[in-house]
Each structure stands twice: as C-alpha cells, then as structure tokens.
Scaffold this motif. Structure first.
Motif, PDB file in Angstrom:
ATOM      1  N   PHE A 199      -4.520  11.775   0.237  1.00 12.03           N
ATOM      2  CA  PHE A 199      -4.273  10.461   0.840  1.00 12.03           C
ATOM      3  C   PHE A 199      -5.557   9.639   0.893  1.00 12.03           C
ATOM      4  O   PHE A 199      -5.565   8.447   0.547  1.00 12.03           O
ATOM      5  CB  PHE A 199      -3.705  10.652   2.250  1.00 12.03           C
ATOM      6  CG  PHE A 199      -3.512   9.362   3.011  1.00 12.03           C
ATOM      7  CD1 PHE A 199      -2.422   8.553   2.758  1.00 12.03           C
ATOM      8  CD2 PHE A 199      -4.429   8.966   3.972  1.00 12.03           C
ATOM      9  CE1 PHE A 199      -2.244   7.359   3.455  1.00 12.03           C
ATOM     10  CE2 PHE A 199      -4.266   7.780   4.667  1.00 12.03           C
ATOM     11  CZ  PHE A 199      -3.169   6.982   4.408  1.00 12.03           C
ATOM     12  N   MET A 200      -6.644  10.245   1.323  1.00 13.33           N
ATOM     13  CA  MET A 200      -7.919   9.538   1.424  1.00 13.33           C
ATOM     14  C   MET A 200      -8.397   9.079   0.045  1.00 13.33           C
ATOM     15  O   MET A 200      -8.937   7.975  -0.094  1.00 13.33           O
ATOM     16  CB  MET A 200      -8.969  10.441   2.063  1.00 13.33           C
ATOM     17  CG  MET A 200      -8.667  10.845   3.495  1.00 13.33           C
ATOM     18  SD  MET A 200      -8.599   9.458   4.640  1.00 13.33           S
ATOM     19  CE  MET A 200     -10.342   9.053   4.758  1.00 13.33           C
ATOM     20  N   ALA A 201      -8.204   9.897  -0.976  1.00 10.76           N
ATOM     21  CA  ALA A 201      -8.661   9.555  -2.321  1.00 10.76           C
ATOM     22  C   ALA A 201      -7.830   8.426  -2.925  1.00 10.76           C
ATOM     23  O   ALA A 201      -8.367   7.550  -3.608  1.00 10.76           O
ATOM     24  CB  ALA A 201      -8.605  10.788  -3.215  1.00 10.76           C
ATOM     25  N   VAL A 202      -6.521   8.427  -2.679  1.00 14.85           N
ATOM     26  CA  VAL A 202      -5.636   7.435  -3.285  1.00 14.85           C
ATOM     27  C   VAL A 202      -5.686   6.102  -2.541  1.00 14.85           C
ATOM     28  O   VAL A 202      -5.798   5.039  -3.160  1.00 14.85           O
ATOM     29  CB  VAL A 202      -4.177   7.963  -3.325  1.00 14.85           C
ATOM     30  CG1 VAL A 202      -3.213   6.869  -3.761  1.00 14.85           C
ATOM     31  CG2 VAL A 202      -4.074   9.153  -4.256  1.00 14.85           C
TER      32      VAL A 202
ATOM     33  N   CYS B  94       0.833  -1.210   0.000  1.00 15.72           N
ATOM     34  CA  CYS B  94       0.000   0.000   0.000  1.00 15.72           C
ATOM     35  C   CYS B  94       0.867   1.258   0.000  1.00 15.72           C
ATOM     36  O   CYS B  94       0.495   2.270  -0.597  1.00 15.72           O
ATOM     37  CB  CYS B  94      -0.930  -0.002   1.218  1.00 15.72           C
ATOM     38  SG  CYS B  94      -2.181  -1.320   1.191  1.00 15.72           S
ATOM     39  N   HIS B  95       2.011   1.180   0.677  1.00 19.03           N
ATOM     40  CA  HIS B  95       2.930   2.323   0.712  1.00 19.03           C
ATOM     41  C   HIS B  95       3.450   2.635  -0.694  1.00 19.03           C
ATOM     42  O   HIS B  95       3.491   3.801  -1.097  1.00 19.03           O
ATOM     43  CB  HIS B  95       4.094   2.013   1.659  1.00 19.03           C
ATOM     44  CG  HIS B  95       5.141   3.074   1.704  1.00 19.03           C
ATOM     45  ND1 HIS B  95       4.956   4.288   2.331  1.00 19.03           N
ATOM     46  CD2 HIS B  95       6.396   3.117   1.182  1.00 19.03           C
ATOM     47  CE1 HIS B  95       6.040   5.021   2.207  1.00 19.03           C
ATOM     48  NE2 HIS B  95       6.934   4.336   1.508  1.00 19.03           N
TER      49      HIS B  95
ATOM     50  N   GLU C 134       2.832   6.021  -2.687  1.00 18.80           N
ATOM     51  CA  GLU C 134       4.000   6.833  -3.041  1.00 18.80           C
ATOM     52  C   GLU C 134       4.051   7.152  -4.529  1.00 18.80           C
ATOM     53  O   GLU C 134       4.504   8.222  -4.920  1.00 18.80           O
ATOM     54  CB  GLU C 134       5.290   6.113  -2.620  1.00 18.80           C
ATOM     55  CG  GLU C 134       5.612   6.237  -1.142  1.00 18.80           C
ATOM     56  CD  GLU C 134       5.911   7.662  -0.742  1.00 18.80           C
ATOM     57  OE1 GLU C 134       6.977   8.180  -1.095  1.00 18.80           O
ATOM     58  OE2 GLU C 134       5.057   8.275  -0.079  1.00 18.80           O
ATOM     59  N   ARG C 135       3.586   6.218  -5.363  1.00 20.80           N
ATOM     60  CA  ARG C 135       3.579   6.491  -6.807  1.00 20.80           C
ATOM     61  C   ARG C 135       2.738   7.724  -7.116  1.00 20.80           C
ATOM     62  O   ARG C 135       3.153   8.610  -7.859  1.00 20.80           O
ATOM     63  CB  ARG C 135       3.028   5.274  -7.558  1.00 20.80           C
ATOM     64  CG  ARG C 135       4.013   4.131  -7.691  1.00 20.80           C
ATOM     65  CD  ARG C 135       3.343   2.923  -8.285  1.00 20.80           C
ATOM     66  NE  ARG C 135       4.289   1.808  -8.418  1.00 20.80           N
ATOM     67  CZ  ARG C 135       3.928   0.554  -8.610  1.00 20.80           C
ATOM     68  NH1 ARG C 135       2.651   0.246  -8.684  1.00 20.80           N
ATOM     69  NH2 ARG C 135       4.836  -0.394  -8.715  1.00 20.80           N
TER      70      ARG C 135
ATOM     71  N   LYS D 250       4.047  11.732  -8.174  1.00 22.47           N
ATOM     72  CA  LYS D 250       3.525  12.422  -9.359  1.00 22.47           C
ATOM     73  C   LYS D 250       2.958  13.784  -8.973  1.00 22.47           C
ATOM     74  O   LYS D 250       3.169  14.781  -9.670  1.00 22.47           O
ATOM     75  CB  LYS D 250       2.445  11.563 -10.020  1.00 22.47           C
ATOM     76  CG  LYS D 250       2.977  10.323 -10.711  1.00 22.47           C
ATOM     77  CD  LYS D 250       1.844   9.530 -11.322  1.00 22.47           C
ATOM     78  CE  LYS D 250       2.362   8.251 -11.983  1.00 22.47           C
ATOM     79  NZ  LYS D 250       1.248   7.435 -12.539  1.00 22.47           N
ATOM     80  N   ARG D 251       2.211  13.811  -7.867  1.00 20.66           N
ATOM     81  CA  ARG D 251       1.611  15.079  -7.427  1.00 20.66           C
ATOM     82  C   ARG D 251       2.696  16.073  -7.025  1.00 20.66           C
ATOM     83  O   ARG D 251       2.603  17.274  -7.330  1.00 20.66           O
ATOM     84  CB  ARG D 251       0.665  14.823  -6.261  1.00 20.66           C
ATOM     85  CG  ARG D 251      -0.137  16.060  -5.839  1.00 20.66           C
ATOM     86  CD  ARG D 251      -1.244  15.692  -4.874  1.00 20.66           C
ATOM     87  NE  ARG D 251      -2.145  16.809  -4.665  1.00 20.66           N
ATOM     88  CZ  ARG D 251      -2.166  17.570  -3.579  1.00 20.66           C
ATOM     89  NH1 ARG D 251      -1.330  17.317  -2.584  1.00 20.66           N
ATOM     90  NH2 ARG D 251      -3.011  18.570  -3.466  1.00 20.66           N
ATOM     91  N   MET D 252       3.713  15.608  -6.326  1.00 16.26           N
ATOM     92  CA  MET D 252       4.815  16.477  -5.928  1.00 16.26           C
ATOM     93  C   MET D 252       5.508  17.066  -7.151  1.00 16.26           C
ATOM     94  O   MET D 252       5.822  18.263  -7.188  1.00 16.26           O
ATOM     95  CB  MET D 252       5.825  15.699  -5.068  1.00 16.26           C
ATOM     96  CG  MET D 252       5.316  15.310  -3.695  1.00 16.26           C
ATOM     97  SD  MET D 252       6.502  14.246  -2.807  1.00 16.26           S
ATOM     98  CE  MET D 252       7.869  15.389  -2.536  1.00 16.26           C
ATOM     99  N   LYS D 253       5.742  16.226  -8.161  1.00 18.64           N
ATOM    100  CA  LYS D 253       6.433  16.698  -9.361  1.00 18.64           C
ATOM    101  C   LYS D 253       5.607  17.755 -10.076  1.00 18.64           C
ATOM    102  O   LYS D 253       6.149  18.765 -10.553  1.00 18.64           O
ATOM    103  CB  LYS D 253       6.709  15.513 -10.291  1.00 18.64           C
ATOM    104  CG  LYS D 253       7.582  15.868 -11.474  1.00 18.64           C
ATOM    105  CD  LYS D 253       7.970  14.637 -12.279  1.00 18.64           C
ATOM    106  CE  LYS D 253       8.895  15.002 -13.432  1.00 18.64           C
ATOM    107  NZ  LYS D 253       9.290  13.803 -14.212  1.00 18.64           N
TER     108      LYS D 253
END
Length: 397
Positions: free
Chosen positions: A368-371, A223-224, A228-229, A233-236
C-alpha cells in the motif's frame, strides 16, 4: 500518371502524419496517467486552477486540438470509464464521516483511544461512561473542540495492555484522525479502503480484524481506483502461484477448476423445452413425445403436491406456454462443490500460523505504501505496528 503518383505520395504522407500524431497522443496519455497527484491540503484552492487535467478526460485532448471522435478506441474507452465513475462517486462513497474523533478517557481522565459517536452513545446508554472534559494541563485540553467520554469502570487488563503497546501504537490510538484522503488530501467524496484486501481480511481469525482499524483508511475515488488496479494484479499473481503449487506439489487436479459446472440433466431439459417451443412442427412425433416426457418429468419434480405432480405426468393436458417457458429458463449452471475461491486458497496457505499471518499483513502494508505513497496517514500509523489485538511491536527485518 504523374498526378496519380503525387496524390499517392500526399496520401501516404497524410497517413504517416496521422499515425505519428496518434503515437504522440498515446505517449502523452501514458506518461501523464502515470504521474501521481502532487498537492497539499493547505494550497488545494490555489492548485485547482493549475491542476493538470486528467488524461482520461476529453478536455485534456480538446486542449491539444484533438476531438474525442479522432482518439484511439482504448483512450475513448478510458474516458467513458472515468465518466461512469464520476457519475457514481456520490453513490459509492461514504455517506457519513469515517472518524468522529471522540476521545475515550479512563477513570483518571487519561486518554485511551478515539472512538465513534455511535460507540460513545452506547457507553452512555449502558451507564458505563459519561461525557466529560479533558484533564487540566493535558495535551488534549489544548483542543477546545475536543469531545471526551470517561469510562466509569476499570477495563480488564488495562495495565498489561498499556505496557505491551508501543509508543507509535499509543499515538495512533489516541490521536484525532482527519477525514481526508490519505494519499492526496482531498476532502470531497471518500471510500473506506482496506489495506489488506477485504476478501482476505474477512477470512482471517477475529484477532486480526475485530477492533483493529489500523489497516482501514480513507481514499478518494480516484486514488482508490489506482490502488485497486495494483491490488487486483497482486492478488491474481498470489492466487495463481498458489494454485500452481497445489498442482505441482500436492497433485491437486481441481486447483484450476471452474467455479460453476453444467448440470447435464438440466441442460438436456432446457434443450428439449427450447426445441418444443421453436421447432415442434418440424420434429418427428416420437421425438416430440420424448422431449415432452423430459420436460414433464422436470416440472413434476418442481411440484409441491402429489396432485399437481400426477396431473403433469399423466399428460392428459398439453404443456402450456408458461410451463415450457419455465423449462426454457432453467438454470443449468450450478456451483461447483469442488471449487475453492482464490481468497480461500491464499488464507488457507497461511495455516493459521501467527508468524505467517503477521508477515502477510505487513507485506500488504508495504504494498500500500509503495503504490499509494500516502502523505496524510493518521498520526502514529506505521508499517510495523501490531497486526492483532494484544500482539506486540513488529520488528521488520
């Protein structure tokens, strides 16, 4: 001629069938990989036998009658990555439980929060707390295994802080937390997961990270990785958008500069040393002297004493193999002083504005909740719980 045409047609049909089979495999792989694990803690044992095999596993394709050697390269690569992750799960996972669930009580034995065994022992050593039992008739007294510590002092601002706290925050702070993955309920290997990425969290003011464990949860390795994937992507995207804004709005030419730059002098020293090692016999004599002088000058700058420096610069002794090797291995790529990391760009854009920081943290909680779609979050955990010490309930709009 007829037999040749027949052979060509059979070959074409065979190639077409193989391509169709690989297309079907790819479709099954993508669809299966996108499914989230659906299981509950109570029937974990029953589901283990019926649980679908991961599409990143060779067993998944063996059941379809397809050997690993016949799979496309990108699927074999996924299988290889999963095997590497599985082999390192024990090494990267937490070695101890995240939650000890020691209940901290005030002087009147009213519950305040749960703490770790390490913190409880600290209170005992300092003689400002003592082991005790829950108050008779309280909800906590129903738990026979509950471990409690009572403070021997009244903590500062007790009444004011209790008044500010929302009911959900109180419930979160006081409730015992399960040492399981908040997404799938797995009680095997666990990883401490930061809902607000640690690269950002570490740069926020202390009020948003000190004594604030609300946004640190437990995830299993699978799950981690999945979370993280999406997080990376969101951070980038965030960092790229902000750098683009720096270029178009502020006119900063260094917004996309490289984190490292090449030192021209050190690069030249390295080139000279390599030339002397490999092609000294074929290089003109004047060039050999020029290259040796460059290397000697560099080595002299590295000397600690004047005597060593003088010995190298005089050139009475030829350069040794070790000296040339040292010059060949010089690190000519150095840190760019103008480079600003992506995490710094993002946090600087918040300008220490409390409202912006609050919205930033809340957005990461929603992400986090959505992913992850967690089903085992700690009791009282809410997206709109306070984001810092002393802050009030967050109203979502």
């Amino acid at each position: 001629m007829s037999s040749t045409n027949t052979t060509l047609k059979a070959t074409a049909l065979s190639i077409g069938a193989t391509a169709a089979a690989l297309g079907l495999i790819f479709l099954i792989h993508n669809r299966t990989f996108s499914k989230r694990k659906q299981q509950s803690k109570d029937d974990d044992a029953d589901k283990k036998e019926d649980e679908p095999i991961s599409p990143d596993s060779a067993s998944f394709y063996n059941q379809l009658g397809i050997s690993e050697e016949d799979l496309p390269s990108h699927i074999r690569r996924d299988i290889h990555k999963q095997r590497k992750r599985k082999s390192k799960e024990a090494m990267i996972s937490m070695k101890t439980k995240m939650y000890d669930n020691i209940h901290m009580l005030d002087e009147d034995r009213e519950p305040l929060c749960t703490i770790s065994m390490k913190k409880a022992n600290w209170y005992i050593r300092k003689n400002i707390g003592e082991w005790t039992s829950p108050k008779e008739g309280s909800e906590l007294s129903k738990d026979k295994d509950a471990k409690c510590i009572r403070l021997l002092f009244t903590h500062n601002g007790a009444n004011e802080e209790e008044h500010k706290k929302s009911s959900s925050e109180k419930l979160y702070l006081r409730s015992a937390k399960q040492n399981i993955c908040v997404s799938c309920g797995s009680d095997g290997h666990h990883i401490r997961h930061y809902i607000v990425p640690y690269a950002y969290r570490s740069l926020l003011p202390d009020d948003y990270k000190s004594h604030m464990s609300h946004d640190i949860v437990i995830l299993c390795p699978d799950c981690h990785v999945r979370c993280e994937r999406s997080t990376k992507k969101r951070m980038k995207r965030m960092e790229t958008d902000l750098r683009m804004k720096m270029v178009t709005t502020d006119g900063e030419s260094d917004a996309f500069c490289s984190p490292v730059i090449e030192d021209a002098h050190l690069y030249h020293v390295r080139s000279c040393a390599i030339a002397l090692v490999r092609w000294k016999d074929t290089i003109p004599e004047e060039k050999v002297h020029e290259y040796e002088n460059e290397v000697r000058s560099y080595l002299a700058d590295c000397c600690k004493t004047e005597a060593e420096k003088e010995m190298i610069l005089t050139g009475n002794e030829p350069l040794t193999k070790a000296q040339l090797q040292k010059a060949c291995s010089v690190k000519y790529r150095v840190k760019n002083p103008r480079y600003v990391s992506g995490s710094e760009v993002v946090v600087r854009s918040l300008n220490d504005d409390r409202k912006k920081i609050e919205e930033f943290i809340i957005d990461w909680r929603k992400h986090f909740m959505a992913v992850v779609d967690p089903k085992y979050m700690p009791t009282g955990w809410r997206v709109d719980n306070p984001v810092s010490k002393g802050s009030s309930f967050v109203l979502l709009v």
